[in-house]
Design a protein around this motif. Structure first.
Motif, PDB file in Angstrom:
ATOM      1  N   HIS A 165       0.747  -1.126  -0.018  1.00 38.46           N
ATOM      2  CA  HIS A 165      -0.022   0.076  -0.126  1.00 38.46           C
ATOM      3  C   HIS A 165       0.795   1.174   0.006  1.00 38.46           C
ATOM      4  CE1 HIS A 165      -3.346  -2.703   1.046  1.00 38.46           C
ATOM      5  NE2 HIS A 165      -4.173  -2.044   0.568  1.00 38.46           N
ATOM      6  N   GLN A 166       1.880   1.178   0.706  1.00 36.44           N
ATOM      7  CA  GLN A 166       2.968   2.279   0.644  1.00 36.44           C
ATOM      8  C   GLN A 166       3.260   2.693  -0.868  1.00 36.44           C
ATOM      9  OE1 GLN A 166       6.262   1.044   2.950  1.00 36.44           O
ATOM     10  NE2 GLN A 166       5.526   2.542   5.027  1.00 36.44           N
ATOM     11  N   MET A 167       3.727   1.674  -1.675  1.00 38.11           N
ATOM     12  CA  MET A 167       4.137   1.763  -2.854  1.00 38.11           C
ATOM     13  C   MET A 167       2.962   2.210  -3.922  1.00 38.11           C
ATOM     14  SD  MET A 167       6.564  -1.642  -3.253  1.00 38.11           S
ATOM     15  CE  MET A 167       6.778  -1.017  -5.293  1.00 38.11           C
ATOM     16  N   HIS A 168       1.773   1.730  -3.673  1.00 35.07           N
ATOM     17  CA  HIS A 168       0.477   2.159  -4.244  1.00 35.07           C
ATOM     18  C   HIS A 168       0.269   3.509  -4.112  1.00 35.07           C
ATOM     19  CE1 HIS A 168      -3.246   1.728  -6.411  1.00 35.07           C
ATOM     20  NE2 HIS A 168      -3.983   2.396  -5.325  1.00 35.07           N
ATOM     21  N   VAL A 169       0.248   4.137  -2.774  1.00 33.90           N
ATOM     22  CA  VAL A 169       0.249   5.347  -2.508  1.00 33.90           C
ATOM     23  C   VAL A 169       1.030   6.494  -3.125  1.00 33.90           C
ATOM     24  CG1 VAL A 169       0.294   7.172  -0.798  1.00 33.90           C
ATOM     25  CG2 VAL A 169      -1.250   5.113  -0.285  1.00 33.90           C
ATOM     26  N   LEU A 170       2.420   5.880  -3.177  1.00 28.12           N
ATOM     27  CA  LEU A 170       3.477   6.696  -3.827  1.00 28.12           C
ATOM     28  C   LEU A 170       3.267   6.982  -5.264  1.00 28.12           C
ATOM     29  CD1 LEU A 170       6.344   5.730  -1.436  1.00 28.12           C
ATOM     30  CD2 LEU A 170       5.449   8.076  -1.665  1.00 28.12           C
ATOM     31  N   ARG A 171       2.652   5.832  -6.010  1.00 24.24           N
ATOM     32  CA  ARG A 171       2.263   5.902  -7.203  1.00 24.24           C
ATOM     33  C   ARG A 171       1.345   6.897  -7.488  1.00 24.24           C
ATOM     34  NH1 ARG A 171       3.612   0.289  -7.198  1.00 24.24           N
ATOM     35  NH2 ARG A 171       1.300  -0.354  -7.117  1.00 24.24           N
ATOM     36  N   GLN A 172       0.369   6.855  -6.733  1.00 29.40           N
ATOM     37  CA  GLN A 172      -0.750   7.839  -6.830  1.00 29.40           C
ATOM     38  C   GLN A 172      -0.437   9.171  -6.753  1.00 29.40           C
ATOM     39  OE1 GLN A 172      -4.117   7.153  -7.518  1.00 29.40           O
ATOM     40  NE2 GLN A 172      -3.540   5.087  -8.042  1.00 29.40           N
ATOM     41  N   LEU A 173       0.541   9.392  -5.761  1.00 26.49           N
ATOM     42  CA  LEU A 173       1.023  10.672  -5.680  1.00 26.49           C
ATOM     43  C   LEU A 173       1.971  11.152  -6.954  1.00 26.49           C
ATOM     44  CD1 LEU A 173       2.463  10.778  -1.810  1.00 26.49           C
ATOM     45  CD2 LEU A 173       0.186  11.943  -2.823  1.00 26.49           C
ATOM     46  N   ARG A 174       2.719  10.345  -7.417  1.00 23.33           N
ATOM     47  CA  ARG A 174       3.422  10.567  -8.734  1.00 23.33           C
ATOM     48  C   ARG A 174       2.356  11.159  -9.789  1.00 23.33           C
ATOM     49  NH1 ARG A 174       7.269  12.677  -9.728  1.00 23.33           N
ATOM     50  NH2 ARG A 174       8.596  11.095  -8.271  1.00 23.33           N
ATOM     51  N   ALA A 175       1.320  10.043  -9.851  1.00 25.79           N
ATOM     52  CA  ALA A 175       0.295  10.309 -11.178  1.00 25.79           C
ATOM     53  C   ALA A 175      -0.344  11.768 -10.772  1.00 25.79           C
ATOM     54  CB  ALA A 175      -0.768   9.535 -11.128  1.00 25.79           C
ATOM     55  N   TYR A 176      -0.682  12.073  -9.549  1.00 24.74           N
ATOM     56  CA  TYR A 176      -1.203  13.314  -9.122  1.00 24.74           C
ATOM     57  C   TYR A 176      -0.390  14.637  -9.537  1.00 24.74           C
ATOM     58  CZ  TYR A 176      -3.088  17.336  -6.284  1.00 24.74           C
ATOM     59  OH  TYR A 176      -3.770  18.203  -5.732  1.00 24.74           O
ATOM     60  N   VAL A 177       0.844  14.383  -9.198  1.00 23.84           N
ATOM     61  CA  VAL A 177       1.893  15.528  -9.468  1.00 23.84           C
ATOM     62  C   VAL A 177       1.864  15.627 -11.008  1.00 23.84           C
ATOM     63  CG1 VAL A 177       4.389  16.212  -9.429  1.00 23.84           C
ATOM     64  CG2 VAL A 177       3.169  15.266  -7.642  1.00 23.84           C
ATOM     65  N   ALA A 178       1.927  14.568 -11.603  1.00 23.07           N
ATOM     66  CA  ALA A 178       2.213  14.826 -13.355  1.00 23.07           C
ATOM     67  C   ALA A 178       1.027  15.343 -13.797  1.00 23.07           C
ATOM     68  CB  ALA A 178       2.363  13.289 -13.664  1.00 23.07           C
ATOM     69  N   ARG A 179      -0.350  15.016 -13.179  1.00 29.28           N
ATOM     70  CA  ARG A 179      -1.567  15.522 -13.842  1.00 29.28           C
ATOM     71  C   ARG A 179      -1.666  17.013 -13.427  1.00 29.28           C
ATOM     72  NH1 ARG A 179      -6.560  15.718 -11.603  1.00 29.28           N
ATOM     73  NH2 ARG A 179      -5.957  14.247  -9.820  1.00 29.28           N
ATOM     74  N   THR A 180      -1.260  17.349 -12.238  1.00 27.09           N
ATOM     75  CA  THR A 180      -1.609  18.747 -11.689  1.00 27.09           C
ATOM     76  C   THR A 180      -0.519  19.908 -11.502  1.00 27.09           C
ATOM     77  OG1 THR A 180      -1.166  18.185  -9.472  1.00 27.09           O
ATOM     78  CG2 THR A 180      -3.638  17.732 -10.306  1.00 27.09           C
ATOM     79  N   GLY A 181       0.529  19.340 -11.689  1.00 29.49           N
ATOM     80  CA  GLY A 181       1.778  20.254 -11.370  1.00 29.49           C
ATOM     81  C   GLY A 181       2.068  20.725  -9.919  1.00 29.49           C
ATOM     82  N   ALA A 182       1.328  19.974  -9.143  1.00 28.45           N
ATOM     83  CA  ALA A 182       1.392  20.155  -7.755  1.00 28.45           C
ATOM     84  C   ALA A 182       2.901  20.016  -7.224  1.00 28.45           C
ATOM     85  CB  ALA A 182       0.488  19.441  -6.863  1.00 28.45           C
ATOM     86  N   LEU A 183       3.164  20.647  -6.004  1.00 30.10           N
ATOM     87  CA  LEU A 183       4.262  20.358  -5.216  1.00 30.10           C
ATOM     88  C   LEU A 183       3.784  19.383  -3.907  1.00 30.10           C
ATOM     89  CD1 LEU A 183       7.234  20.410  -4.045  1.00 30.10           C
ATOM     90  CD2 LEU A 183       6.455  22.579  -2.890  1.00 30.10           C
ATOM     91  N   VAL A 184       4.367  18.238  -3.721  1.00 29.61           N
ATOM     92  CA  VAL A 184       4.195  17.262  -2.706  1.00 29.61           C
ATOM     93  C   VAL A 184       5.157  17.500  -1.725  1.00 29.61           C
ATOM     94  CG1 VAL A 184       3.408  15.092  -1.947  1.00 29.61           C
ATOM     95  CG2 VAL A 184       2.500  16.000  -3.980  1.00 29.61           C
ATOM     96  N   LEU A 185       5.232  17.610  -0.473  1.00 23.41           N
ATOM     97  CA  LEU A 185       6.332  17.391   0.455  1.00 23.41           C
ATOM     98  C   LEU A 185       5.716  16.384   1.327  1.00 23.41           C
ATOM     99  CD1 LEU A 185       7.091  20.132  -0.529  1.00 23.41           C
ATOM    100  CD2 LEU A 185       7.799  20.869   1.697  1.00 23.41           C
ATOM    101  N   ILE A 186       6.474  15.288   1.396  1.00 21.12           N
ATOM    102  CA  ILE A 186       6.137  14.153   2.140  1.00 21.12           C
ATOM    103  C   ILE A 186       7.484  13.647   3.238  1.00 21.12           C
ATOM    104  CG2 ILE A 186       6.787  12.475   0.314  1.00 21.12           C
ATOM    105  CD1 ILE A 186       4.705  10.470   1.727  1.00 21.12           C
ATOM    106  N   ALA A 187       7.222  13.848   4.434  1.00 20.13           N
ATOM    107  CA  ALA A 187       8.202  13.457   5.659  1.00 20.13           C
ATOM    108  C   ALA A 187       8.206  11.954   5.529  1.00 20.13           C
ATOM    109  CB  ALA A 187       7.751  13.973   6.934  1.00 20.13           C
TER     110      ALA A 187
END
Length: 251
Positions: A165-187
């Motif tokens: 699930h960690q890997m799945h979430v991080l892939r979702q975040l990657r797709a989100y950044v690619a789609r929106t151009g957002a900045l994600v900061l994750i500790a």
């Protein structure tokens, strides 16, 4: 020019203890930045300072203006939903700024879609209190992403998840950044996950920046020794960044 998060001489005091000291950096949007460092390095404090939730010295700006918590996505390290709400209701709260007395089909479809993307569509009617810690974490992540913030701050948002699930979430975040151009900061504590899923990392040590940039330049055997107090081996990987194998404590 890409949107940027700017931190200039950011300092946080807790009583007489200096938690963050002179943090100065510029981070461009359109990427995932892994915020790494040992326990007590100041990762959570920095995210809370960016969100405007702790008093700080210096200045923090996003897109040239002060950060408004209402306009960003922030998920703290410890967060639980105590109200008697279903998973679908909690996710829809991500749209509370535009929901009226009635919930439209578009909002329901968007919520259903993001639950499906996170693999938890079957939990839509379940009460939050009946879920495991990891399932609650997935629901709260889905809620944050549903709003589509341009700046997303996540404090150990995968800590309760198993590796799949960690890997799945991080892939979702990657797709989100690619789609929106957002900045994600994750500790994130897992350096190997940070290496594989971050565009860059910011290494904190005792409230100061100890390294920043591409993972293989910011994280070195010397920095693992001086910051984490460990000896580690870097193994070549055919699928991307090197694999870090801790060998022993320096103490």
């Amino acid at each position: 020019m890409k949107e940027q998060l700017r931190l200039d001489n950011v300092t946080v005091l807790r009583g007489k203890t200096r938690i963050l000291s002179g943090i100065t950096t510029t981070i461009a949007a359109g990427q995932i930045l892994g915020l790494v460092g040992p326990n007590g390095a100041g990762k959570s404090t920095l995210l809370n300072a960016i969100a405007g939730l702790v008093p700080h010295g210096g200045t923090i700006t996003w897109k040239g203006k002060g950060v408004d918590l209402r306009d960003i996505g922030f998920m703290p390290q410890q967060y639980q939903v105590r109200a008697e709400l279903s998973v679908l209701e909690v996710v829809l709260l991500g749209l509370h700024h535009r929901l009226g007395w009635q919930i439209g089909a578009d909002s329901l479809n968007a919520a259903a879609g993001i639950l499906h993307a996170f693999g938890i569509a079957d939990l839509a009617g379940h009460r939050m209190q009946t879920l495991s810690g990891g399932q609650q974490q997935l629901v709260l992540l889905a809620q944050r992403l549903l709003r589509e913030p341009e700046l997303l701050l996540l404090d150990e948002a995968t800590s309760a998840l198993d590796i799949r699930h960690q890997m799945h979430v991080l892939r979702q975040l990657r797709a989100y950044v690619a789609r929106t151009g957002a900045l994600v900061l994750i500790a994130i504590h897992d350096l190997n996950l940070a290496a594989r899923h971050s565009d860059a990392v910011l290494l904190l040590d005792a409230g100061k920046i100890a390294g920043q940039g591409a993972f293989d330049t910011a994280i070195t055997p010397q920095r693992l020794r001086s910051v984490y107090g460990i000896e580690a081996e870097f193994l070549a990987s055919s699928s991307g960044p090197p694999l870090i194998v801790p060998l022993s404590s320096c103490a």
